[in-house]
Design a protein around this motif. Structure first.
Motif, PDB file in Angstrom:
ATOM      1  N   SER A  13     -24.698 -25.390 -14.372  1.00  0.00           N
ATOM      2  CA  SER A  13     -23.317 -25.019 -14.695  1.00  0.00           C
ATOM      3  C   SER A  13     -22.630 -24.318 -13.527  1.00  0.00           C
ATOM      4  N   ASN A  14     -23.342 -24.125 -12.420  1.00  0.00           N
ATOM      5  CA  ASN A  14     -22.775 -23.441 -11.249  1.00  0.00           C
ATOM      6  C   ASN A  14     -22.993 -24.247  -9.971  1.00  0.00           C
ATOM      7  N   VAL A  61     -17.163 -31.452  -9.785  1.00  0.00           N
ATOM      8  CA  VAL A  61     -15.758 -31.267  -9.413  1.00  0.00           C
ATOM      9  C   VAL A  61     -14.834 -31.721 -10.534  1.00  0.00           C
ATOM     10  N   ARG A  62     -15.257 -32.720 -11.270  1.00  0.00           N
ATOM     11  CA  ARG A  62     -14.419 -33.260 -12.352  1.00  0.00           C
ATOM     12  C   ARG A  62     -14.647 -32.554 -13.687  1.00  0.00           C
ATOM     13  N   LYS A  68     -14.054 -23.660 -13.878  1.00  0.00           N
ATOM     14  CA  LYS A  68     -13.847 -22.318 -14.426  1.00  0.00           C
ATOM     15  C   LYS A  68     -14.929 -21.359 -13.930  1.00  0.00           C
ATOM     16  N   ASN A  69     -16.187 -21.791 -13.977  1.00  0.00           N
ATOM     17  CA  ASN A  69     -17.282 -20.943 -13.500  1.00  0.00           C
ATOM     18  C   ASN A  69     -17.110 -20.585 -12.028  1.00  0.00           C
ATOM     19  N   GLY A  75     -13.416 -15.202  -7.897  1.00  0.00           N
ATOM     20  CA  GLY A  75     -12.531 -14.066  -8.157  1.00  0.00           C
ATOM     21  C   GLY A  75     -13.297 -12.757  -8.157  1.00  0.00           C
ATOM     22  N   ARG A  76     -14.480 -12.761  -8.756  1.00  0.00           N
ATOM     23  CA  ARG A  76     -15.305 -11.551  -8.804  1.00  0.00           C
ATOM     24  C   ARG A  76     -15.720 -11.151  -7.389  1.00  0.00           C
TER      25      ARG A  76
END
Length: 108
Positions: A13-14, A61-62, A68-69, A75-76
């Motif tokens: 997922s990352n 990428v799609r 989102k992850n 951002g963090r």
């Protein structure tokens, strides 16, 4: 093996920010799964586990969840970097102010 499969799911997922690490995690978990299966075989224990497939970067990428992850993590990290920069700048200003007072002969 369930915990390792959960780790592989997390790695899958990352993918966008951790492509090489994700491939290494999934590959290692698959290798351990094979070894555990080979150990269980002679004991008559069936695992029923299937090797996991690493998510391809192009597929990630799609995938909106992947995007989102990646955005959350980026951002963090940006926020942490900004915090470190503020602390660094504050330290420089404090050092310069102390040096200026010292040069004028003032005490703190």
């Amino acid at each position: 093996m369930a915990r390792m499969d959960a780790a592989a799911d997390t790695a899958n997922s990352n993918v966008l920010l951790h492509l090489s690490a994700h491939r290494a995690v999934v590959g290692s978990i698959n290798h351990v799964g094979i070894v555990v299966g080979e150990f269980r075989g002679p004991l008559g224990i069936k695992s029923g586990r299937h090797s996991m497939e690493a998510t391809r970067w192009w597929d990630a990428v799609r995938d909106p969840a992947q995007l989102k992850n990646a955005a959350v993590e980026a951002g963090r990290k940006a926020a942490i970097g900004a915090g470190v920069a503020v602390v660094g700048i504050t330290g420089v200003w404090a050092s310069r102010a102390a040096l200026a007072r010292e040069q004028r002969g003032e005490e703190e």
